[in-house]
Scaffold this motif. Structure first.
Motif, PDB file in Angstrom:
ATOM      1  N   LEU A   1       0.846  -1.211   0.000  1.00 44.13           N
ATOM      2  CA  LEU A   1       0.000   0.000   0.000  1.00 44.13           C
ATOM      3  C   LEU A   1       0.878   1.256   0.000  1.00 44.13           C
ATOM      4  O   LEU A   1       0.570   2.247  -0.671  1.00 44.13           O
TER       5      LEU A   1
ATOM      6  N   MET B   1       2.203   2.026  -3.353  1.00 42.39           N
ATOM      7  CA  MET B   1       1.153   2.543  -4.223  1.00 42.39           C
ATOM      8  C   MET B   1       0.961   4.035  -3.984  1.00 42.39           C
ATOM      9  O   MET B   1       0.690   4.802  -4.908  1.00 42.39           O
ATOM     10  N   MET B   2       1.103   4.449  -2.718  1.00 49.99           N
ATOM     11  CA  MET B   2       0.915   5.867  -2.407  1.00 49.99           C
ATOM     12  C   MET B   2       2.090   6.700  -2.869  1.00 49.99           C
ATOM     13  O   MET B   2       1.935   7.874  -3.189  1.00 49.99           O
TER      14      MET B   2
ATOM     15  N   PRO C   1       1.870   6.577  -8.339  1.00 56.47           N
ATOM     16  CA  PRO C   1       0.690   5.933  -8.938  1.00 56.47           C
ATOM     17  C   PRO C   1       1.050   4.870  -9.972  1.00 56.47           C
ATOM     18  O   PRO C   1       0.243   3.981 -10.244  1.00 56.47           O
ATOM     19  N   ARG C   2       2.258   4.937 -10.534  1.00 58.24           N
ATOM     20  CA  ARG C   2       2.648   3.902 -11.499  1.00 58.24           C
ATOM     21  C   ARG C   2       2.814   2.541 -10.821  1.00 58.24           C
ATOM     22  O   ARG C   2       2.841   1.507 -11.477  1.00 58.24           O
TER      23      ARG C   2
ATOM     24  N   ILE D   1       0.619   1.402  -8.739  1.00 54.62           N
ATOM     25  CA  ILE D   1      -0.693   0.891  -8.292  1.00 54.62           C
ATOM     26  C   ILE D   1      -1.062  -0.429  -8.988  1.00 54.62           C
ATOM     27  O   ILE D   1      -1.418  -1.405  -8.325  1.00 54.62           O
ATOM     28  N   THR D   2      -0.946  -0.467 -10.321  1.00 57.44           N
ATOM     29  CA  THR D   2      -1.325  -1.713 -11.012  1.00 57.44           C
ATOM     30  C   THR D   2      -0.448  -2.892 -10.587  1.00 57.44           C
ATOM     31  O   THR D   2      -0.979  -3.919 -10.129  1.00 57.44           O
TER      32      THR D   2
ATOM     33  N   THR E   1      -1.062  -3.922  -6.922  1.00 58.81           N
ATOM     34  CA  THR E   1      -2.356  -4.572  -6.693  1.00 58.81           C
ATOM     35  C   THR E   1      -2.258  -6.053  -7.044  1.00 58.81           C
ATOM     36  O   THR E   1      -2.731  -6.923  -6.300  1.00 58.81           O
ATOM     37  N   HIS E   2      -1.622  -6.343  -8.176  1.00 58.86           N
ATOM     38  CA  HIS E   2      -1.482  -7.761  -8.549  1.00 58.86           C
ATOM     39  C   HIS E   2      -0.592  -8.509  -7.542  1.00 58.86           C
ATOM     40  O   HIS E   2      -0.855  -9.665  -7.223  1.00 58.86           O
TER      41      HIS E   2
END
Lengths: 240, 240
Positions: free
Chosen positions: A173, A176-177, A180-181, A183-184, A187-188
């Protein structure tokens, strides 16, 4: 009275069932190991192999189902042997699901690609897979040896898996913060981590089943609490 | 020859097994429905109730396991009845897992809180739960009625669930990129969505088991592909 011939044929059937479960277990372990390798090295050929190999576990489970039903119908087993047979049905279902989770990790190799290189999260994933596979290997050893007293260690290790999973969840997490690149891919990776944590749960299920097969009782361990990732929150802050 | 009395006692046992499965199914459905409600309205008292209610399903599964093993040992059933009994073991395991997934959704209500209000994602989650619960309800109706021809509709609906899940996955990633404050709640919503998609899978498992109970054959439907979320990527862009 059953003749010696018939009894021994029955023992052979039980033995072949046990060997099939062991083979499924070895296959499931390898799938998960190779899936992580495919993910880490973005090795898409390896990922494809893992995905294709899942069919072997599906087929093995179907064969075990057919064999067990046939054994119950023909042999009308009494309590001990029946626990053995019903236990085999349960364990093969857990192992089939471990294969599914491995396949799902392999599929994510296509999306995560090389974005892993710069992340320390990969070390967390590796630690998680190491623990989950040790867990699986240990319960399968107990299945072969019937040394149920060794099942206590399984519970302790499941707690470690949950702790590493929760800390990895928080770490991902945070990445991700920061950008933004991330994030994908992160998440996986979160879903990969969740899959590995589930593999640990299946190992715990198998431990419970083995204890039941051997003793006819429920495993007298308090099942550890589920991981704590569902309460993790991370607040955004300016990147360092 | 078995006396009429004994045969009828056996039928009663089979009937009580079927009723227990139906009761577990109804309980699992309610848990999932209330879990989503707790999540949407940040109703933490309701979330706690759902979490506590999961123990009822765990206990029901243990009772069904004990009953089935006892039935096989005492009755030495032949093929048809044995399929019924082994089928009950499998279905109760699926329903127990549906309860776990509902509980996990309820737990996330504590973290997601009121951050849902401004998100259209909630409509996607509601649509997903509606489909998954219809799916579960339909297979439990088929379990009661034995009208296996109705199982075809189950497959089609599973494809819809996968499509909605994949689109929701993409939508949640987009929210995360728009505002880092969305990352924590959206990650938990991603896991909720995954849980609901898994509930659809368990309904499909149950459909396959029912078909096997009634016909002794594998369900002649190609199992739909797994959802496509594992290939979803969303690129960051400037917020609108």
């Amino acid at each position: 009275m059953l003749s010696h011939h018939i009894v021994s044929a029955y023992d052979d059937e039980l033995k072949s069932l046990t060997l099939r479960i062991a083979a499924m277990g070895g296959h499931a372990e390898r799938m998960v190991d190779l899936a992580l390798s495919a993910l880490i090295h973005a090795d898409l050929a390896l990922a494809r192999k893992v995905i294709a190999d899942d069919a072997i576990l599906d087929e093995a489970q179907r064969e075990i189902d057919t064999q067990t039903i046939s054994m119950i119908t023909r042999r009308q087993p009494l309590a001990d042997d029946l626990r053995e047979i019903v236990g085999a049905i349960r364990i093969s279902a857990d192992l089939e699901r471990v294969g599914d989770l491995g396949k799902n990790i392999a599929k994510r190799a296509f999306v995560v690609g090389h974005s892993l290189d710069r992340m320390s999260a990969i070390r967390g994933l590796e630690a998680l897979v190491d623990l989950a596979l040790t867990q699986l290997k240990d319960v399968l050893d107990v299945y072969a040896s019937r040394s149920v007293e060794r099942l206590v260690a399984v519970r302790d290790r499941d707690e470690q898996i949950d702790a590493i999973y929760t800390s990895l969840f928080r770490e991902l997490l945070t990445y991700m913060m920061e950008d933004p690149r991330n994030i994908t891919p992160c998440t996986h990776l979160l879903f990969c981590a969740k899959n590995i944590e589930r593999i640990g749960d299946h190992a715990t299920n198998i431990a419970e089943t083995i204890y039941y097969i051997v003793t006819g009782e429920q495993l007298p361990l308090n099942r550890p609490k589920e991981d704590r990732s569902h309460v993790v929150t991370v607040e955004p802050h300016s990147p360092a």
